[in-house]
Design an enzyme around this catalytic site. Structure first.
Site, mmCIF file in Angstrom:
data_model
loop_
_atom_site.group_PDB
_atom_site.id
_atom_site.type_symbol
_atom_site.label_atom_id
_atom_site.label_comp_id
_atom_site.label_asym_id
_atom_site.label_seq_id
_atom_site.Cartn_x
_atom_site.Cartn_y
_atom_site.Cartn_z
ATOM 1 N N GLU A 49 -7.254 -2.282 -2.725
ATOM 2 C CA GLU A 49 -6.658 -1.386 -1.732
ATOM 3 C C GLU A 49 -5.701 -0.419 -2.433
ATOM 4 O O GLU A 49 -5.655 0.769 -2.121
ATOM 5 C CB GLU A 49 -5.902 -2.198 -0.690
ATOM 6 N N ASP A 69 -10.263 1.499 14.179
ATOM 7 C CA ASP A 69 -10.945 1.302 12.894
ATOM 8 C C ASP A 69 -12.317 1.961 12.862
ATOM 9 O O ASP A 69 -13.200 1.533 12.132
ATOM 10 C CB ASP A 69 -11.092 -0.203 12.587
ATOM 11 N N SER A 102 -11.655 -0.467 3.320
ATOM 12 C CA SER A 102 -12.107 0.882 3.652
ATOM 13 C C SER A 102 -10.912 1.759 4.002
ATOM 14 O O SER A 102 -9.960 1.282 4.623
ATOM 15 C CB SER A 102 -13.040 0.843 4.879
ATOM 16 N N ASN A 139 -6.109 5.610 7.584
ATOM 17 C CA ASN A 139 -5.761 4.194 7.697
ATOM 18 C C ASN A 139 -6.526 3.399 6.651
ATOM 19 O O ASN A 139 -7.658 3.775 6.296
ATOM 20 C CB ASN A 139 -6.122 3.663 9.098
ATOM 21 N N ASN A 160 0.831 -1.206 0.000
ATOM 22 C CA ASN A 160 0.000 0.000 0.000
ATOM 23 C C ASN A 160 0.866 1.257 0.000
ATOM 24 O O ASN A 160 0.523 2.260 -0.627
ATOM 25 C CB ASN A 160 -0.941 0.001 1.211
ATOM 26 N N ARG A 174 0.531 -1.740 14.707
ATOM 27 C CA ARG A 174 0.519 -1.431 16.137
ATOM 28 C C ARG A 174 -0.733 -0.618 16.451
ATOM 29 O O ARG A 174 -1.084 0.291 15.703
ATOM 30 C CB ARG A 174 1.750 -0.606 16.543
ATOM 31 N N HIS A 229 -8.139 -0.351 5.972
ATOM 32 C CA HIS A 229 -8.564 -1.535 6.727
ATOM 33 C C HIS A 229 -9.231 -2.517 5.777
ATOM 34 O O HIS A 229 -10.113 -2.124 5.002
ATOM 35 C CB HIS A 229 -9.539 -1.139 7.831
HETATM 36 C C1 GRF Z 1 -3.303 -5.021 3.810
HETATM 37 O O1 GRF Z 1 -4.344 -5.875 3.481
HETATM 38 C C2 GRF Z 1 -3.821 -3.926 4.706
HETATM 39 O O2 GRF Z 1 -5.183 -3.619 4.508
HETATM 40 C C3 GRF Z 1 -3.644 -4.527 6.048
HETATM 41 O O3 GRF Z 1 -2.385 -5.170 5.977
HETATM 42 C C4 GRF Z 1 -2.233 -5.696 4.656
HETATM 43 C C5 GRF Z 1 -0.778 -5.524 4.269
HETATM 44 O O4 GRF Z 1 -0.568 -4.505 3.473
HETATM 45 N N1 GRF Z 1 -3.699 -3.572 7.130
HETATM 46 P P1 GRF Z 1 0.883 -3.997 2.902
HETATM 47 O O5 GRF Z 1 1.264 -4.820 1.737
HETATM 48 O O6 GRF Z 1 1.878 -4.115 4.010
HETATM 49 O O7 GRF Z 1 0.597 -2.580 2.523
#
Ligand code: GRF
Length: 197
Positions: free
Chosen positions: A175, A146, A137, A108, A15, A92, A110
């Site tokens: 995402e 969240d 989301s 964030n 992400n 965390r 989620h």
């Molecule tokens: C993703 O699905 C995110 O929504 C969740 O952790 C996963 C890992 O994402 N919180 P990333 O590849 O480390 O961005």
């Protein structure tokens, strides 16, 4: 004025890469820092390869002293003077005091259709509940885990035979579309929710 964006990660950083990669050209923001609470998290090398400064604030080094961990995290963040902080696979849970400091400028992502399934194991819970669809989301972060205002969602059908892994694999690309789309609007002061597809 171009907005300065700091990104917090704990893992592979997919992400983070989607967000940082989107902040180019006429985008109203630029990435200024990537921070990980996990030394050696895969996303750190990806951020460095994109030329983004990185920092590590290892929560394990603080044991149960959460306040000192958060003070060190805040110090690393404030050194970069971010206008916006994006949590991107940051695992965390931050205290209400820490959240209050960044209230109204922290986002964030989620992996569920909030307010359904806050917390962990979102895909397994959606499948177990017999949901027809799941998704992801982007929300503004508040003291409620969240629970802040939703600024974007992407809906994905749950297919017969889906496992949490197969569903997660179909949701992750959404995402990577949703978070950059929300950030572009948010950095321009537009809180109109992004609804995908
Ligand atoms: C993703 O699905 C995110 O929504 C969740 O952790 C996963 C890992 O994402 N919180 P990333 O590849 O480390 O961005």
């Amino acid at each position: 004025m171009t907005k300065r964006v700091a990104i917090l990660i704990s893992g592979s950083g997919s992400n983070m890469v989607a967000l940082a990669g989107s902040m180019a050209g006429d985008h109203p923001a630029r990435p200024v820092l990537v921070v990980s609470n996990v030394p050696g998290a895969g996303g750190l090398a990806k951020a460095q390869a994109m030329g983004i400064p990185t920092a590590v604030v290892d929560h394990k080094a603080f044991g149960k002293d959460r306040a000192s961990f958060e003070a060190a995290l805040a110090e690393a963040l404030e050194a970069a003077r971010p206008d916006i902080v994006c949590l991107a696979g940051f695992m965390r849970i931050l205290s209400a005091e820490f959240m209050a400091r960044w209230q109204g400028r922290m986002l964030n992502i989620h992996p569920s259709l909030l307010p359904k399934y806050p917390g962990l194991h979102t895909h397994a819970r959606a499948i177990e509940a017999g949901e027809a669809e799941a998704g992801c989301s982007v929300h503004e972060v508040t003291a409620e885990l969240d629970g802040g205002p939703i600024l974007g969602q992407a809906r994905v059908a749950i297919l017969p035979g889906d496992t949490p892994e197969s569903l997660a694999a179909r949701i992750l690309p959404w995402e990577h579309r949703l978070y950059p789309a929300v950030l572009r609007r948010y950095a321009a002061g537009d809180r109109t929710p992004v609804l995908l597809p």
